[in-house]
Every structure is written in C-alpha cells, then in structure tokens.
Design an enzyme around this catalytic site. Structure first.
Site, short mmCIF file in Angstrom:
data_model
loop_
_atom_site.label_atom_id
_atom_site.label_comp_id
_atom_site.label_asym_id
_atom_site.label_seq_id
_atom_site.Cartn_x
_atom_site.Cartn_y
_atom_site.Cartn_z
N GLY A 13 -4.40 6.72 16.87
CA GLY A 13 -3.30 6.95 17.26
C GLY A 13 -2.77 6.14 18.62
O GLY A 13 -2.00 6.91 19.21
N ASN A 15 -1.28 3.35 18.69
CA ASN A 15 -0.05 2.69 18.63
C ASN A 15 1.08 3.96 18.89
O ASN A 15 1.82 3.62 19.30
CB ASN A 15 0.17 2.00 17.25
CG ASN A 15 -0.49 0.78 17.32
OD1 ASN A 15 0.20 -0.44 18.19
ND2 ASN A 15 -1.49 0.29 17.06
N ARG A 67 0.26 11.09 -5.77
CA ARG A 67 0.93 10.70 -4.62
C ARG A 67 2.24 11.28 -4.36
O ARG A 67 2.80 11.66 -3.28
CB ARG A 67 1.16 9.11 -4.77
CG ARG A 67 -0.29 8.52 -4.65
CD ARG A 67 0.17 6.84 -4.58
NE ARG A 67 -1.12 6.47 -4.70
CZ ARG A 67 -2.46 6.29 -3.67
NH1 ARG A 67 -2.00 6.99 -2.70
NH2 ARG A 67 -3.54 5.71 -3.98
N MET A 92 -3.20 5.42 6.66
CA MET A 92 -4.08 4.80 5.76
C MET A 92 -4.15 5.55 4.29
O MET A 92 -4.81 6.28 3.87
CB MET A 92 -5.53 5.13 5.98
CG MET A 92 -5.98 4.39 7.33
SD MET A 92 -5.34 2.45 7.45
CE MET A 92 -5.58 1.85 8.86
N ASN A 109 5.74 -0.58 9.66
CA ASN A 109 4.32 -0.71 9.94
C ASN A 109 3.76 -1.64 10.89
O ASN A 109 4.57 -2.78 11.09
CB ASN A 109 3.66 -0.91 8.19
CG ASN A 109 1.95 -0.88 8.49
OD1 ASN A 109 1.67 0.18 8.96
ND2 ASN A 109 1.53 -1.95 7.80
N HIS A 111 0.40 -4.22 11.41
CA HIS A 111 -0.97 -4.64 11.09
C HIS A 111 -1.57 -5.79 11.98
O HIS A 111 -0.79 -6.51 12.43
CB HIS A 111 -0.58 -5.49 9.72
CG HIS A 111 -1.86 -5.76 8.98
ND1 HIS A 111 -2.80 -4.95 8.57
CD2 HIS A 111 -2.48 -6.89 8.86
CE1 HIS A 111 -4.00 -5.52 8.20
NE2 HIS A 111 -3.69 -6.80 8.20
N ASP A 147 0.71 -4.11 3.65
CA ASP A 147 0.64 -5.00 4.60
C ASP A 147 1.42 -6.15 4.42
O ASP A 147 1.00 -7.48 4.42
CB ASP A 147 -0.88 -5.60 5.12
CG ASP A 147 -1.49 -4.56 5.55
OD1 ASP A 147 -1.02 -3.40 6.19
OD2 ASP A 147 -2.78 -4.37 5.43
N GLU A 176 -0.30 -5.30 19.94
CA GLU A 176 0.34 -4.18 19.19
C GLU A 176 1.05 -3.30 20.05
O GLU A 176 2.14 -2.82 19.89
CB GLU A 176 -0.75 -3.44 18.45
CG GLU A 176 -1.50 -4.21 17.33
CD GLU A 176 -2.40 -3.44 16.40
OE1 GLU A 176 -2.22 -2.23 15.99
OE2 GLU A 176 -3.74 -3.75 16.42
C1 GAR Z 1 -4.09 -0.50 14.35
O1 GAR Z 1 -4.94 -1.84 14.85
C2 GAR Z 1 -3.14 -0.93 13.18
O2 GAR Z 1 -2.60 -2.10 13.43
C3 GAR Z 1 -4.14 -0.97 12.03
O3 GAR Z 1 -4.87 0.08 12.20
C4 GAR Z 1 -5.07 0.52 13.54
C5 GAR Z 1 -4.61 1.98 14.05
O4 GAR Z 1 -5.00 2.04 15.30
N1 GAR Z 1 -3.43 -0.78 10.74
C6 GAR Z 1 -3.57 -1.43 9.63
O5 GAR Z 1 -4.60 -2.15 9.67
C7 GAR Z 1 -2.70 -1.64 8.51
N2 GAR Z 1 -3.13 -2.03 7.57
P1 GAR Z 1 -4.44 3.20 16.06
O6 GAR Z 1 -4.29 4.67 15.22
O7 GAR Z 1 -5.12 3.41 17.24
O8 GAR Z 1 -2.99 2.99 16.31
#
Ligand code: GAR
Length: 217
Positions: A13, A15, A67, A92, A109, A111, A147, A176
C-alpha cells in the site's frame, strides 16, 4: 465537490499512502472515501486506518474462480459509499470484462514499467534482461487486458548497468508516488478525455524535455 475515490489494494500500500497524502491537501479535487483490500493481511490496511481513512476487507479467496460473485460484493460496497472513481494500487486480482466495462474511464491502475513494455510479473527483471536504458512507471485506464489500456501519465528513470531488480524497483517506486496523485488529479478535474484507445490531456503544458542515458562527456 470532490470526487469520491476508492483505492483497491492487496499488499503493502505505498501507492495508496501516496494518494492519501496528496488527497489531504485542501485543493486536491478528490477524496479517498475508502480503501478496500481483497486480503485481510494486507499491510496497507493499517496504514490507511492510521490515516483516518475508512477501510474494508472483501476477501476474494472464498470466491475462488467466481470472479463475478466477488465483484458483486465489491460493487455493493462501492455503491454504498457513492464511489465515482477507482484507483488500483497493487491490487492483485483480475476483473471480469463486465466489471471493467462498467468502470471504463473511471478506473486507474499503476504499473512499474513504461507500458506497453514489460506488463505482468517481474517488470523490473524484464527491463533489466531487455537492457533498456530508461524505464519507469505508467498510470493507465483499466481494460480487460492486464497492464494495458489508455495511458494517462508516465514517469521515467535511467537504468544503470549495475542495477538490480530491487534497486530499480525502489527508484521507480519514487516515480510512482509522484505520478499517481497527479494522474488522479487530472482525472478528477476532467482534464483527460478518451479518444478510442488513447488518452488525451486537456490543458497539457508543452514539455520538450528529453532524457538521454547513458551520456558520455
Ligand atoms: C507497485 O509497484 C505497483 O506499480 C505494482 O505493484 C506495486 C504495489 O506496491 N503493480 C503492478 O505490478 C500491477 N501489475 P504498493 O502496494 O506499495 O503500492
């Protein structure tokens, strides 16, 4: 009126925390109305609660391959809180095409690569194995493909010869945390518009910066 946002997480978490921090500014055009995790053990839940943001856990595991069943519960929670925009932040779990369609243009989203390069798992390892000299992060609208989707914003970093996936990941994470709040700001202010598969930004400032790496003197 501030736009009501739900952040969906599955893990750390960071981001999410960056979005919550940015949204605390009085002039930020969106408010984080709820953080929803599909895992009860997501570390981000505690961070969100400490920030005073409402949190909900809707575990996806009991739904298995159902789902649509999970999404029905999620949608009910989003409706109950009057959510207008969704930010996926390390969430995820794949959505059905129906859920994505319902939220198209309203769900972002992030990435950690310069999409369309290196979608999916291990984007940092993919970047290092490809030998790219610049990598970065992408905020995009969500479409059924993982993605992928109209790109709202990207930020780049240089890739060093001695980079490891962890070192690269840490530098990209810094990017990010900067671009996700900025991209949400654009969306919440209606400064982006979708043109087919592309996202255009209204009132975009002209930028003519270039990044060249490596540089030799
Ligand atoms: C982040 O780096 C995000 O960009 C990535 O997961 C991480 C989550 O970190 N997302 C992906 O790879 C999506 N395909 P966080 O929980 O610290 O934000």
């Amino acid at each position: 009126m501030k736009r009501r946002v739900a952040i969906l997480i599955s893990g750390r978490g960071s981001n999410m925390a960056a979005l919550i921090r940015a949204a605390a500014a009085p002039d930020f055009p969106a408010e984080i109305a709820v953080v929803i995790s599909n895992r009860a053990d997501a570390a981000g839940l505690q961070k969100a609660a400490e920030s005073g943001v409402a949190v909900e856990v809707i575990e996806s595991k009991p739904f298995g391959k159902d789902r649509a069943g999970f999404e029905a519960k999620l949608q009910a929670a989003l409706d109950a809180r009057g959510i207008e925009l969704i930010c996926l932040a390390g969430f995820m779990r794949l959505f059905t095409a129906e859920f994505v369609q319902r939220w198209y243009g309203r769900m972002l989203n992030i990435h950690p690569s310069l999409l369309p390069s290196f979608p999916g798992l291990d984007p940092h390892g993919q970047a290092l194995r490809a030998g790219v000299k610049l990598s970065g992060a992408t905020v995009h609208f969500v479409i059924p493909e993982t993605d992928a989707g109209p790109i709202v914003m990207q930020g780049a970093v240089v890739v060093r010869d001695d980079d490891t996936p962890d070192a690269l990941s840490e530098r990209i994470l810094g990017v990010e945390h900067r671009i996700y709040p900025e991209a949400l700001k654009l969306l919440a202010r209606d400064q982006v518009r979708l043109e087919g598969d592309l996202c255009r930004t209204k009132a975009a400032e002209q930028a003519d910066q270039v990044m060249i790496w490596p540089m030799v003197s």
